[in-house]
Design a protein around this motif. Sequence first.
Motif, mmCIF file in Angstrom:
data_model
loop_
_atom_site.group_PDB
_atom_site.id
_atom_site.type_symbol
_atom_site.label_atom_id
_atom_site.label_comp_id
_atom_site.label_asym_id
_atom_site.label_seq_id
_atom_site.Cartn_x
_atom_site.Cartn_y
_atom_site.Cartn_z
ATOM 1 N N ASP A 70 32.952 35.201 6.580
ATOM 2 C CA ASP A 70 34.290 35.152 5.984
ATOM 3 C C ASP A 70 34.956 36.516 5.822
ATOM 4 O O ASP A 70 35.777 36.711 4.931
ATOM 5 N N GLN A 71 34.606 37.435 6.703
ATOM 6 C CA GLN A 71 35.262 38.736 6.728
ATOM 7 C C GLN A 71 36.299 38.722 7.848
ATOM 8 O O GLN A 71 36.100 38.056 8.859
ATOM 9 N N PRO A 72 37.400 39.451 7.678
ATOM 10 C CA PRO A 72 38.401 39.486 8.747
ATOM 11 C C PRO A 72 37.814 40.062 10.041
ATOM 12 O O PRO A 72 37.103 41.058 10.010
ATOM 13 N N LYS A 73 38.108 39.395 11.152
ATOM 14 C CA LYS A 73 37.694 39.920 12.456
ATOM 15 C C LYS A 73 38.592 41.097 12.813
ATOM 16 O O LYS A 73 39.710 41.235 12.311
ATOM 17 N N ASN A 74 38.112 41.907 13.717
ATOM 18 C CA ASN A 74 38.892 43.017 14.239
ATOM 19 C C ASN A 74 40.159 42.450 14.890
ATOM 20 O O ASN A 74 40.084 41.476 15.640
ATOM 21 N N PRO A 75 41.321 43.055 14.627
ATOM 22 C CA PRO A 75 42.573 42.563 15.229
ATOM 23 C C PRO A 75 42.516 42.477 16.760
ATOM 24 O O PRO A 75 43.134 41.600 17.360
ATOM 25 N N ILE A 76 41.774 43.375 17.393
ATOM 26 C CA ILE A 76 41.661 43.338 18.859
ATOM 27 C C ILE A 76 40.905 42.081 19.292
ATOM 28 O O ILE A 76 41.272 41.433 20.276
ATOM 29 N N THR A 77 39.882 41.714 18.555
ATOM 30 C CA THR A 77 39.110 40.507 18.850
ATOM 31 C C THR A 77 39.977 39.264 18.675
ATOM 32 O O THR A 77 39.957 38.355 19.509
ATOM 33 N N ILE A 78 40.738 39.236 17.597
ATOM 34 C CA ILE A 78 41.634 38.103 17.334
ATOM 35 C C ILE A 78 42.648 37.981 18.469
ATOM 36 O O ILE A 78 42.871 36.885 18.999
ATOM 37 N N ALA A 79 43.247 39.092 18.836
ATOM 38 C CA ALA A 79 44.260 39.078 19.905
ATOM 39 C C ALA A 79 43.658 38.596 21.222
ATOM 40 O O ALA A 79 44.290 37.825 21.953
ATOM 41 N N LYS A 80 42.431 39.013 21.532
ATOM 42 C CA LYS A 80 41.789 38.584 22.776
ATOM 43 C C LYS A 80 41.521 37.082 22.760
ATOM 44 O O LYS A 80 41.793 36.386 23.747
ATOM 45 N N THR A 81 41.010 36.575 21.668
ATOM 46 C CA THR A 81 40.732 35.138 21.570
ATOM 47 C C THR A 81 42.008 34.330 21.789
ATOM 48 O O THR A 81 42.002 33.332 22.510
ATOM 49 N N ARG A 82 43.088 34.775 21.190
ATOM 50 C CA ARG A 82 44.381 34.088 21.362
ATOM 51 C C ARG A 82 44.879 34.221 22.796
ATOM 52 O O ARG A 82 45.380 33.263 23.387
ATOM 53 N N ARG A 83 44.752 35.420 23.340
ATOM 54 C CA ARG A 83 45.266 35.683 24.694
ATOM 55 C C ARG A 83 44.575 34.817 25.746
ATOM 56 O O ARG A 83 45.235 34.285 26.641
ATOM 57 N N ILE A 84 43.275 34.631 25.621
ATOM 58 C CA ILE A 84 42.543 33.871 26.629
ATOM 59 C C ILE A 84 43.012 32.420 26.649
ATOM 60 O O ILE A 84 43.222 31.845 27.722
ATOM 61 N N LEU A 85 43.201 31.799 25.480
ATOM 62 C CA LEU A 85 43.720 30.427 25.470
ATOM 63 C C LEU A 85 45.136 30.409 26.036
ATOM 64 O O LEU A 85 45.485 29.534 26.833
#
Length: 122
Positions: A81-96
């Motif tokens: 329940d810790q915030p993920k790195n913004p770069i990781t979040i952006a990559k997960t969104r970008r791939i979908l």
Amino acid sequence: MKAAHSATPTTPAPGTLAAVAEGYLDAIQKNGRSAGTAASYRADLNVALKYLGAKTPVATLTVDRVREYFLSATVTLTRRDQPKNPITIAKTRRILRLALVWAAEQGIIPVAPIPTLEEAVR
């Protein structure tokens, strides 16, 4: 004597989110992306498949449902329940997003249900 069970991969039903993910991953490899890149993308798409449903007909996905996924704890928080790195979040969104755009370009869906940047980062 019992016959050995062969583990044959099943082909996802056409038009499902799983089929789009597989088609997109095949396409990027045919276009020169490395196996490592495809594996990384597969991991991100598996997160989406688990949250949105692998058998979900991609044509039924809405901007609101994709936005919900983009803003979900699954995408934005670690297992602790810790915030993920913004770069990781952006990559997960970008791939979908890339897979959905690919599906629209292939005529699988009429338009990719992608929220605007502002909607996706609220």
